[in-house]
Design a protein around this motif. Structure first.
Motif, PDB file in Angstrom:
ATOM      1  N   SER A 295     -31.694 -13.437  53.264  1.00  0.00           N
ATOM      2  CA  SER A 295     -31.010 -12.848  54.429  1.00  0.00           C
ATOM      3  C   SER A 295     -29.687 -13.562  54.682  1.00  0.00           C
ATOM      4  O   SER A 295     -28.674 -12.935  54.970  1.00  0.00           O
ATOM      5  CB  SER A 295     -31.847 -12.984  55.705  1.00  0.00           C
ATOM      6  N   PHE A 296     -29.728 -14.878  54.558  1.00  0.00           N
ATOM      7  CA  PHE A 296     -28.529 -15.672  54.854  1.00  0.00           C
ATOM      8  C   PHE A 296     -27.389 -15.309  53.905  1.00  0.00           C
ATOM      9  O   PHE A 296     -26.240 -15.184  54.319  1.00  0.00           O
ATOM     10  CB  PHE A 296     -28.881 -17.153  54.752  1.00  0.00           C
ATOM     11  N   TYR A 297     -27.688 -15.088  52.653  1.00  0.00           N
ATOM     12  CA  TYR A 297     -26.628 -14.699  51.704  1.00  0.00           C
ATOM     13  C   TYR A 297     -26.175 -13.261  51.945  1.00  0.00           C
ATOM     14  O   TYR A 297     -24.991 -12.956  51.835  1.00  0.00           O
ATOM     15  CB  TYR A 297     -27.116 -14.863  50.258  1.00  0.00           C
ATOM     16  N   TYR A 298     -27.120 -12.385  52.273  1.00  0.00           N
ATOM     17  CA  TYR A 298     -26.752 -10.978  52.502  1.00  0.00           C
ATOM     18  C   TYR A 298     -25.874 -10.825  53.747  1.00  0.00           C
ATOM     19  O   TYR A 298     -25.104  -9.875  53.841  1.00  0.00           O
ATOM     20  CB  TYR A 298     -28.004 -10.099  52.674  1.00  0.00           C
ATOM     21  N   MET A 299     -26.010 -11.740  54.683  1.00  0.00           N
ATOM     22  CA  MET A 299     -25.201 -11.655  55.912  1.00  0.00           C
ATOM     23  C   MET A 299     -23.700 -11.614  55.600  1.00  0.00           C
ATOM     24  O   MET A 299     -22.925 -11.050  56.351  1.00  0.00           O
ATOM     25  CB  MET A 299     -25.481 -12.849  56.817  1.00  0.00           C
TER      26      MET A 299
END
Ligand code: ATP
Ligand code: MG
Length: 360
Positions: free
Chosen positions: A95-99
């Protein structure tokens, strides 16, 4: 590449007949079809916490309730991997990278998030976690390389958001992620089953539900109190079908066999509808029929639940095993993602050689 299913539910309450119509029934059919290499069913506790941060106990208690509902409906731990979202920390990292691949304005445009914000009266105090949950949902789906997501209509914007993230990721970092397809119910009445109050969606948060675990008497009371046509006052009055919750439920749950069994004066739902529209058919008669239909659908589920409730440690065992298996699959995708993003520094021999050259 095989066909993989991922779907799930928030443990914010027991599951209701809207879940059954919109997704659960289909999942069981897909699970048993033998056409899927893997079926992952996730209890989305981390997502539930995004708008229940101050009620962790509610979320905690409902995990086992949702698992009981799953298995009562026929989800089978031998065929489906049932797991708890927060037990898979890899999902948070994804999720953190997709943000970085999604803009604030894109999230603000998401119609489901918009209406949920309104429903929860968040106004300007929207928790960041809640606002970004479509991104975490993209992580859930892609971590398992899901090809197919069987859900209700309210989830359509979420799947679209996921597809955008996949396309963006693959364009920037290389082909790693899989674009999922949504699988909506064939029956139109099941796309978004209304609550018993006639409001647009049956939803745990709105308290307008018939729960899969309701007793026979609770179901009967709820059916008899259902919203119908407010202008259909006398039996002889012509009635309206559109927006009439009782008929929507019949569309979703009744079959011609139910007519043979409980209401043989009519061959099918079309005949019953025609009579209602003409006038001369009272709400009570229709509701009694619906009650019979609902009891027939729900009684085997209720009986199975009673049996499962006697072995709670087994339910936790299933979830623990499922979570271990799910974690392995998610970790393998995360490895690929890190490699594609070139943030796998210690495994990247070329990077080290390059740096040696630079300082030679
Ligand atoms: P909450 O109010 O906490 O959001 P919910 O009742 O909306 O709970 P979810 O856990 O958000 O339930 O939804 C789980 C799945 O069930 C999703 O696939 C969703 O599309 C489907 N679903 C939920 N409510 C309905 C409904 N009324 N009709 C059809 N499908 C539904
Ligand atoms: Mg919901």
């Amino acid at each position: 590449m095989g066909k993989i299913i991922l779907t799930g539910d928030r443990p914010t309450g027991r599951l209701h007949v809207g879940h059954y119509a919109g997704s659960l029934k289909r999942r069981v059919e897909l699970q048993n079809s033998g056409q899927y290499d893997k079926v992952y069913i996730m209890i989305a506790d981390a997502q539930a916490l995004t708008d229940n941060a101050e009620q962790p106990e509610k979320v905690r208690q409902n995990i086992v309730e949702v698992a009981l509902d799953y298995m009562s409906c026929g989800l089978d731990p031998e065929k489906s991997v049932m797991f708890i979202q927060s037990m898979i920390p890899e999902l948070t990292e994804l999720s953190f990278y997709y943000m970085n691949l999604v803009t604030v304005s894109r999230l603000q445009r998401n119609p489901t998030v918009k209406s949920e914000i309104k429903m929860r009266n968040f106004e300007s105090s929207i928790p960041v976690g809640f606002f970004t949950y479509p991104i975490s949902q993209a992580a859930d789906i892609t971590a398992f390389k899901a090809t197919t997501v069987p859900v209700g209509e309210d989830q359509e914007p979420m799947i679209e958001q996921t597809r955008e993230i996949v396309r963006k990721f693959n364009a920037v970092y290389g082909e790693v992620l899989v674009e999922p397809e949504i699988l909506l119910p064939d029956n139109k009445a099941c796309l978004r089953l209304p609550g018993i109050d006639g409001k647009a969606k049956m939803s745990k948060s709105l308290g307008n539900c018939i729960y899969l675990s309701d007793t026979e008497e609770e179901v009967r009371k709820k059916v008899m109190s259902m919203y119908t046509d407010p202008n259909h006052l006398k039996v002889e009055d012509p009635g309206q079908i559109e927006g009439n919750t009782v008929f929507t439920y019949l569309d979703a749950f009744s079959s011609d066999d139910h007519f043979k069994e409980y209401l043989p004066d009519y061959n099918n739902l079309e005949e019953l509808k025609a009579h209602y529209k003409r006038g001369g058919l009272g709400d009570v008669k229709v509701k009694k029929f619906l009650n019979n239909v609902m009891q027939e659908v729900l009684s085997p589920i209720r009986a199975k639940r009673k049996e499962l409730e006697r072995n709670i440690p087994y339910i936790y065992e299933v979830l623990k095993k499922g979570s271990e298996e799910a974690r392995e699959a998610a970790a393998s995708t995360l490895n690929e993602v890190r490699k594609a993003m070139k943030i796998n520094y210690f495994d990247d021999k070329a990077l080290i050689t390059e740096q040696i050259e630079k300082y030679r």
